[in-house]
Scaffold this motif. Structure first.
Motif, short mmCIF file in Angstrom:
data_model
loop_
_atom_site.label_atom_id
_atom_site.label_comp_id
_atom_site.label_asym_id
_atom_site.label_seq_id
_atom_site.Cartn_x
_atom_site.Cartn_y
_atom_site.Cartn_z
N GLN A 124 29.72 -9.90 8.09
CA GLN A 124 30.97 -10.67 7.98
C GLN A 124 31.08 -11.71 9.10
O GLN A 124 31.57 -12.82 8.87
CB GLN A 124 32.17 -9.73 8.03
N VAL A 125 30.62 -11.36 10.30
CA VAL A 125 30.63 -12.33 11.41
C VAL A 125 29.74 -13.52 11.09
O VAL A 125 30.10 -14.67 11.33
CB VAL A 125 30.17 -11.65 12.73
N ALA B 258 34.77 -13.95 1.85
CA ALA B 258 35.13 -13.70 3.25
C ALA B 258 35.84 -14.90 3.87
O ALA B 258 36.83 -14.74 4.61
CB ALA B 258 33.86 -13.37 4.05
N ARG B 259 35.39 -16.10 3.56
CA ARG B 259 36.03 -17.30 4.14
C ARG B 259 37.46 -17.47 3.63
O ARG B 259 38.34 -17.90 4.38
CB ARG B 259 35.20 -18.55 3.82
N VAL C 85 39.97 -14.82 5.40
CA VAL C 85 40.38 -15.00 6.80
C VAL C 85 41.21 -16.28 7.00
O VAL C 85 41.37 -16.75 8.12
CB VAL C 85 39.15 -15.01 7.74
N THR D 48 31.41 -15.73 8.17
CA THR D 48 32.63 -16.49 8.49
C THR D 48 32.40 -17.45 9.66
O THR D 48 33.34 -18.06 10.15
CB THR D 48 33.79 -15.54 8.83
N ASP D 49 31.16 -17.60 10.07
CA ASP D 49 30.81 -18.56 11.12
C ASP D 49 30.93 -19.97 10.56
O ASP D 49 30.95 -20.18 9.34
CB ASP D 49 29.38 -18.29 11.59
N GLN E 188 37.43 -7.04 10.83
CA GLN E 188 36.05 -7.25 11.27
C GLN E 188 35.85 -8.59 11.95
O GLN E 188 35.03 -8.72 12.86
CB GLN E 188 35.10 -7.15 10.07
N THR E 189 36.59 -9.60 11.50
CA THR E 189 36.30 -10.97 11.94
C THR E 189 37.29 -11.52 12.96
O THR E 189 36.99 -12.51 13.63
CB THR E 189 36.29 -11.92 10.73
N SER E 190 38.47 -10.92 13.11
CA SER E 190 39.45 -11.44 14.07
C SER E 190 39.18 -10.84 15.45
O SER E 190 38.67 -9.72 15.57
CB SER E 190 40.87 -11.09 13.62
#
Length: 293
Positions: free
Chosen positions: A232-233, A137-138, A141, A236-237, A44-46
């Motif tokens: 999630q975006v 989440a942090r 990733v 993880t910002d 989702q985040t990459s």
């Protein structure tokens, strides 16, 4: 008189029993579902790190070993116990409240009541879930020692609070509440599956809860997944200089950089995880809930 006293005692116990049963649900969910969740969050985040779910599994296993699949495991191990206790405990109490007020003249809570209780439980647990899921989440990733910002959950918590205060932990609260509004599909479909299985099969109560839990979780993820990607975006910002000032800006970023398919990146591991993890969790919840009552 003694019967009335016993019924009153049962009703007073209903609230805390839901919370206790929810704790067992959280443990079951974490044991079964965390490796799937790690793959989901990474996809989702990459941007261009992985070609798909299998490539993500392969690279995680090759570069980080089995431990890579359990990065960020500690927050949900504790957090899902708390979150499921709050979610399922509040769900039980919202159902009871609706039954005693809005639907007091009916023998059973109707489908719309289950949907309303689900939304209320989703919004309630969001206040617990937002900081826990952000830390998880942090940590998930962090791909290698060079890019690692946090040594563990406590360090992650300390750095977020140190740079942005308590407000930084809740930067994903709105996106969490949007995501969990979809609980109306989860608990609405759970009631439908439970009713149909009890009426048309000879399954045991535990089996009914298992299948209803797994199937309703799948329904939930089909509707909720795009909101989870945005969540999630956001989470993880960068906590100090975020790229997305608002939830709408994060939605626009996903669409601009990935197209509409970006809202479903990581969908396969999410669906693969949803049935076994939530089936086990809800079977555990209903079993403990029934046993304690």
């Amino acid at each position: 008189m003694s019967e009335n006293r016993a019924n009153a005692k049962k009703e007073s116990q209903g609230g805390y029993i839901g919370f206790v049963a929810g704790m067992f649900s959280g443990v079951a969910k974490n044991l079964v579902g965390h490796p799937f969740d790690t793959i989901k969050v990474r996809l989702q985040t990459s941007e261009n790190r992985f070609k798909g779910p299998l490539d993500c599994v392969y690279k995680t296993a090759r570069l980080e070993g089995i431990r890579g699949f359990y990065k960020g495991c500690t927050p949900p191990l504790i957090g899902w116990v708390v979150m499921d206790a709050v979610m399922l405990g509040s769900l039980t109490n919202y159902r009871q409240c609706l039954m005693e007020t809005v639907y007091s003249g009916q023998e059973e809570l109707p489908l719309v009541g289950h949907c309303l209780a689900g939304v209320g439980a989703g919004w309630t647990v969001s206040f617990v879930a937002a900081p826990i899921e952000q830390i998880k989440a942090r940590l998930q990733v962090q791909y290698d020692p060079k890019s690692r910002l946090y040594s563990g959950p406590i360090n992650c918590l300390s750095k977020i609070v140190g740079s942005s205060g308590i407000r930084g932990l809740y930067s994903g609260l709105f996106s969490t509440m949007v995501f969990r509004t979809n609980f109306l599909f989860w608990w609405g479909s759970y009631e439908i599956f439970t009713t149909q299985l009890r009426q048309h099969t000879h399954l045991s109560d535990v089996a009914v809860n298992f299948w209803s839990g797994g199937l309703s979780a799948t329904v939930f993820w089909v509707f909720a997944y795009p909101a989870d990607v945005v969540k999630q975006v956001v989470m993880t910002d960068s906590p100090t200089s975020p790229r997305h000032a608002t939830w709408a800006a994060a939605v626009a970023h996903v669409y601009r950089t990935r197209g509409w398919r970006g809202f479903f990146r990581g969908f396969v591991p999410s669906i693969l995880r949803s049935f076994p993890a939530n089936a086990a969790a809800l079977a555990a919840f209903e079993f403990v809930n029934t046993a304690l009552r």
